[in-house]
Design an enzyme around this catalytic site. Sequence first.
Site, mmCIF file in Angstrom:
data_model
loop_
_atom_site.group_PDB
_atom_site.id
_atom_site.type_symbol
_atom_site.label_atom_id
_atom_site.label_comp_id
_atom_site.label_asym_id
_atom_site.label_seq_id
_atom_site.Cartn_x
_atom_site.Cartn_y
_atom_site.Cartn_z
ATOM 1 N N TRP A 10 31.406 42.435 -32.329
ATOM 2 C CA TRP A 10 30.496 42.826 -33.412
ATOM 3 C C TRP A 10 31.148 42.777 -34.796
ATOM 4 C CZ3 TRP A 10 27.874 47.697 -30.766
ATOM 5 C CH2 TRP A 10 26.962 47.238 -29.801
ATOM 6 N N LYS A 11 32.449 42.530 -34.842
ATOM 7 C CA LYS A 11 33.153 42.458 -36.143
ATOM 8 C C LYS A 11 32.807 43.697 -36.977
ATOM 9 C CE LYS A 11 33.350 37.517 -35.608
ATOM 10 N NZ LYS A 11 33.586 36.238 -36.207
ATOM 11 N N HIS A 96 42.822 37.963 -32.913
ATOM 12 C CA HIS A 96 41.620 37.257 -33.358
ATOM 13 C C HIS A 96 41.941 36.477 -34.631
ATOM 14 C CE1 HIS A 96 37.680 36.551 -35.106
ATOM 15 N NE2 HIS A 96 37.230 36.574 -33.866
ATOM 16 N N GLY A 174 32.075 31.211 -36.721
ATOM 17 C CA GLY A 174 31.131 31.580 -37.763
ATOM 18 C C GLY A 174 30.699 30.411 -38.630
ATOM 19 N N GLY A 232 30.365 36.204 -31.640
ATOM 20 C CA GLY A 232 30.215 37.079 -32.788
ATOM 21 C C GLY A 232 28.762 37.166 -33.217
ATOM 22 N N GLY A 233 28.371 36.281 -34.130
ATOM 23 C CA GLY A 233 27.049 36.352 -34.760
ATOM 24 C C GLY A 233 25.892 36.488 -33.775
HETATM 25 P P1 PGA Z 1 31.027 33.521 -33.937
HETATM 26 O O1 PGA Z 1 32.358 34.415 -33.798
HETATM 27 O O2 PGA Z 1 30.362 33.539 -32.574
HETATM 28 O O3 PGA Z 1 30.214 34.209 -34.974
HETATM 29 O O4 PGA Z 1 31.481 32.151 -34.324
HETATM 30 C C1 PGA Z 1 33.142 34.365 -32.646
HETATM 31 C C2 PGA Z 1 34.349 35.261 -32.798
HETATM 32 O O5 PGA Z 1 34.880 35.366 -33.911
HETATM 33 O O6 PGA Z 1 34.792 35.895 -31.822
#
Ligand code: PGA
Length: 249
Positions: A10-11, A96, A174, A232-233
């Site tokens: 989820w960052k 990461h 991302g 992530g997203g």
């Molecule tokens: P993303 O990020 O799916 O938004 O590209 C993946 C991650 O950083 O683990």
Amino acid sequence: MRRLIYAANWKMHHGPVAARAFVERFNSVVQPADGRDLWFFPPAVSLAATAEAFGARPDVRVGAQNVYWAAKGAFTGECSVALAAEAGARGALVGHSERRHVFGETDAETALKVAALLEGGLTPMLCVGEQLSEREAGHTEAAVRRQLRAALAERTPEQLARLMVAYEPVWAIGTGRNATPADAAAVHRVIRHELAALHAPGDVPVLYGGSVNAGNVLALLAEPELDGVLVGGASLDPDGWAELVGLGG
Ligand code: PGA
């Protein structure tokens, strides 16, 4: 049958209130399924809320996005392995690309974090991946091998049995630009080879991450080298994430 791992990073999104709302919605639409494990990596402030909201759900584990290697002390702003565990973490992301490239985390620091997690009984999900310049120069394999060796060379085979690895090409995170399934699989074979050279067991899960979404996840997971995805997203919305984890069965 291969056990697939779907990991949500989820960052810097979802505080405790949003995390609880996510879990409530997700739990109402996704039931545990055979052959599938789910990991959630919320921000540190939401670890306890996320872990508590999932409760004893057997297919879910919650992890930290980062830890510090010292056990305790005057380290303002940091979170130890024991503190993360007390808040409900069963593991943590390490290395990461945002830690490495936004915050300047070195290979040596990544190694200390892996060691602290294993010694504290938590599962590291070690992230490795080449930058665009490394890929264009033909150095992908060397970059990934270097990161694995630096983080894992001092660890015992018993410790490495509790490891997970995520291959995340930096240029794919991302950006909406993901590695082709064949390219990802090729790097996964390199990772497997290096893990074997480091005396890790053959069943250490190796996930792919970088712009994974509901439209490309099936093609990626069709490659037998991939044991799951780190997302992530596309993991932030409970319905979207429910759809994605449901696609692979
Ligand atoms: P993303 O990020 O799916 O938004 O590209 C993946 C991650 O950083 O683990």
